[in-house]
Motif scaffolding. Structure first.
Motif, short mmCIF file in Angstrom:
data_model
loop_
_atom_site.label_atom_id
_atom_site.label_comp_id
_atom_site.label_asym_id
_atom_site.label_seq_id
_atom_site.Cartn_x
_atom_site.Cartn_y
_atom_site.Cartn_z
N ARG A 153 0.94 -1.24 -0.10
CA ARG A 153 0.41 -0.01 -0.11
C ARG A 153 0.88 1.20 -0.18
NH1 ARG A 153 -4.87 -0.35 4.03
NH2 ARG A 153 -5.49 1.29 2.47
N ARG A 154 2.09 1.19 -0.83
CA ARG A 154 2.96 2.14 -0.72
C ARG A 154 2.49 3.60 -1.09
NH1 ARG A 154 7.80 1.03 0.34
NH2 ARG A 154 9.68 2.37 -0.52
N GLU A 155 1.64 3.69 -2.22
CA GLU A 155 1.11 4.98 -2.71
C GLU A 155 0.22 5.52 -1.58
OE1 GLU A 155 1.08 8.43 -4.83
OE2 GLU A 155 2.63 6.65 -4.97
N ALA A 156 -0.63 4.78 -0.94
CA ALA A 156 -1.24 5.18 0.11
C ALA A 156 -0.50 5.74 1.04
CB ALA A 156 -2.41 4.06 0.59
N VAL A 157 0.47 5.19 1.61
CA VAL A 157 1.18 5.50 2.68
C VAL A 157 1.87 6.86 2.29
CG1 VAL A 157 3.52 5.43 4.19
CG2 VAL A 157 1.70 3.44 3.68
N ARG A 158 2.54 7.01 1.07
CA ARG A 158 2.98 8.47 0.66
C ARG A 158 1.96 9.48 0.58
NH1 ARG A 158 7.81 7.54 -1.99
NH2 ARG A 158 8.42 5.45 -2.95
N THR A 159 0.82 9.25 0.22
CA THR A 159 -0.23 10.24 -0.10
C THR A 159 -1.17 10.45 1.14
OG1 THR A 159 -1.75 8.69 -1.13
CG2 THR A 159 -0.26 10.05 -2.46
N GLY A 160 -1.36 9.59 2.18
CA GLY A 160 -2.31 9.59 3.17
C GLY A 160 -2.00 9.36 4.53
N MET A 161 -0.53 9.51 4.66
CA MET A 161 -0.08 9.47 6.15
C MET A 161 1.09 10.47 6.27
SD MET A 161 0.48 5.32 6.81
CE MET A 161 -0.23 5.31 8.48
N ARG A 162 1.14 10.90 7.40
CA ARG A 162 2.02 12.06 7.70
C ARG A 162 2.93 11.70 8.92
NH1 ARG A 162 0.34 12.90 3.67
NH2 ARG A 162 -0.54 14.80 2.93
N VAL A 225 1.36 2.41 25.20
CA VAL A 225 0.50 3.21 24.24
C VAL A 225 1.26 3.46 23.24
CG1 VAL A 225 -0.67 4.06 26.44
CG2 VAL A 225 0.98 5.45 25.34
N PHE A 226 2.50 3.30 22.87
CA PHE A 226 3.45 3.65 21.89
C PHE A 226 3.64 2.29 21.05
CE2 PHE A 226 4.53 7.03 24.70
CZ PHE A 226 3.56 7.87 24.09
N SER A 227 3.73 2.33 19.87
CA SER A 227 4.14 1.32 19.13
C SER A 227 5.40 1.43 18.52
CB SER A 227 3.02 1.09 17.87
OG SER A 227 3.20 0.11 17.11
N PRO A 228 6.23 0.23 18.40
CA PRO A 228 7.52 0.45 17.53
C PRO A 228 7.40 0.81 15.98
CG PRO A 228 7.66 -1.57 18.98
CD PRO A 228 6.10 -0.88 18.82
N LEU A 229 7.97 1.70 15.67
CA LEU A 229 7.94 2.04 14.06
C LEU A 229 9.46 2.21 13.56
CD1 LEU A 229 6.21 2.88 11.57
CD2 LEU A 229 6.78 5.45 12.48
N PRO A 230 9.65 1.17 12.58
CA PRO A 230 11.14 1.08 12.10
C PRO A 230 11.15 2.37 11.09
CG PRO A 230 10.01 -1.09 11.98
CD PRO A 230 8.92 -0.25 12.35
N LEU A 231 11.95 3.39 11.30
CA LEU A 231 11.84 4.44 10.52
C LEU A 231 12.34 4.27 9.35
CD1 LEU A 231 13.08 6.98 13.43
CD2 LEU A 231 10.74 6.39 12.72
N GLN A 232 13.23 3.47 8.96
CA GLN A 232 13.82 3.26 7.46
C GLN A 232 12.75 2.30 6.73
OE1 GLN A 232 18.12 3.72 6.92
NE2 GLN A 232 17.98 2.22 8.33
N GLY A 233 11.86 1.87 7.37
CA GLY A 233 10.82 1.43 6.57
C GLY A 233 9.58 2.25 5.86
N ILE A 234 9.72 3.66 6.34
CA ILE A 234 8.81 4.68 5.74
C ILE A 234 9.26 4.75 4.30
CG2 ILE A 234 7.98 6.92 5.76
CD1 ILE A 234 8.54 6.68 8.97
N PRO A 235 8.42 4.79 3.34
CA PRO A 235 8.66 4.97 1.83
C PRO A 235 9.32 6.23 1.86
CG PRO A 235 6.57 3.99 2.02
CD PRO A 235 6.87 4.19 3.52
N GLY A 236 10.33 6.47 0.99
CA GLY A 236 10.91 7.51 0.87
C GLY A 236 12.38 7.92 1.64
N VAL A 237 12.53 7.06 2.70
CA VAL A 237 13.51 7.41 3.50
C VAL A 237 14.92 6.68 3.13
CG1 VAL A 237 14.28 7.05 6.12
CG2 VAL A 237 11.94 7.57 5.67
N THR A 238 14.77 5.52 2.89
CA THR A 238 15.93 4.91 1.89
C THR A 238 15.58 4.23 0.60
OG1 THR A 238 17.56 3.10 2.40
CG2 THR A 238 15.65 2.94 3.50
N VAL A 239 16.43 4.24 -0.19
CA VAL A 239 16.13 3.76 -1.48
C VAL A 239 16.25 1.99 -1.33
CG1 VAL A 239 17.35 5.34 -2.87
CG2 VAL A 239 18.64 3.70 -2.15
N ASP A 240 16.77 1.49 -0.33
CA ASP A 240 16.71 0.16 -0.10
C ASP A 240 15.27 -0.33 0.15
OD1 ASP A 240 19.45 0.17 0.01
OD2 ASP A 240 19.65 -0.07 2.18
#
Length: 268
Positions: A153-162, A225-240
């Motif tokens: 759902r990569r495009e939905a993440v790019r356009t619909g998540m901040r 109450v917080f959830s672990p979020l791998p920051l390098q998984g966010i689309p656009g953060v790393t080309v990998d």
């Protein structure tokens, strides 16, 4: 290592971009940071005092007490971690002040740290406010369905998540990111209209919302109450992450532990 104004061009530094370009050589003198916090609207500590950045002094009370009582932010000269802390105060002044007040209330109520102060500290250091209108995206990430959301759902993440980084330690780590680098995510459901507004409006509205959330004694009561979020998984953060196999690395993208319930969403 990335330094100077180029940080402002990276996706996860967007929240601080308005100020990063002012300091192309890295952390400036403390007087310059104090002047930044004094610009309208003036940044106030949890006790209502105008903030200044001062060198740490082991003879003076702990950080939160000093910020609340004297309006002084202990800041190590030339230190990136503390530099980002000052910038987050500038970006989220209401939320940082609310967090400071909540620390003082928790300290007076319970000797030692306790789960409330642990949660407050985690968000202060590594917090990420994730805003989206489609609750299924947030639910998927909270459940650690990384490949389903970030890849399929990569495009939905790019356009619909901040992804609004709040934690100053996360900003410091993102200067030289590494596999497994995680933030502590708070997932918030917003309107589609919210997503259509400009970045400055979103940051200021998020600051007000976070301040109210952090001030509510029914919220932020435990680190869970917080959830672990791998920051390098966010689309656009790393080309990998363009490689579909990237999200199958369970050392970095760990499944939700057996028996653990996903963190609840806010704003629903």
């Amino acid at each position: 290592m990335i330094h100077g104004p180029t940080l402002a061009d990276l996706p996860l530094f967007a929240t601080l971009a308005p100020w990063l370009g002012e300091f192309p050589d890295g952390p400036p003198p403390l007087a310059d940071l104090t002047n930044l916090l004094a610009r309208p609207p003036v940044c106030l500590g949890g006790g209502g005092r105008v903030l200044t950045c001062v060198e740490p002094d082991p003879a003076i009370p702990a950080y939160e007490v000093r910020v609340h009582g004297q309006g002084e932010i202990p800041t190590r000269p030339g230190d990136w971690h503390d530099f980002f802390n000052a910038l987050v105060w500038r970006a989220f002044p209401q939320a940082k002040a609310a967090l400071n007040r909540r620390h003082l209330v928790a300290t007076r109520a319970t000797p030692g740290r306790g789960p409330v102060r642990d949660a407050l500290t985690q968000f202060d250091e590594c917090g990420v406010l994730v805003c989206c209108a489609d609750s299924s995206l947030a639910e998927g990430l909270a459940a650690h369905r990384w490949e389903e959301v970030f890849q399929h759902r990569r495009e939905a993440v790019r356009t619909g998540m901040r992804f609004l980084i709040f934690g100053h330690a996360s900003y410091d780590q993102l200067r030289a990111p590494f596999p497994g680098l995680c933030g502590k995510a708070l997932y918030r459901i917003v309107s589609t209209d919210w997503l259509s507004r400009d970045a400055v409006w979103q940051r200021e509205e998020a600051d007000d919302w976070l301040a109210a959330w952090l001030s509510d004694p029914a919220q932020c009561t435990t680190p869970r109450v917080f959830s672990p979020l791998p920051l390098q998984g966010i689309p656009g953060v790393t080309v990998d992450s363009e490689d579909p196999a990237y999200y199958r690395d369970t050392a970095q993208f760990r499944p939700l532990p057996s028996g653990r319930r996903p963190a609840a969403l806010a704003g629903v």
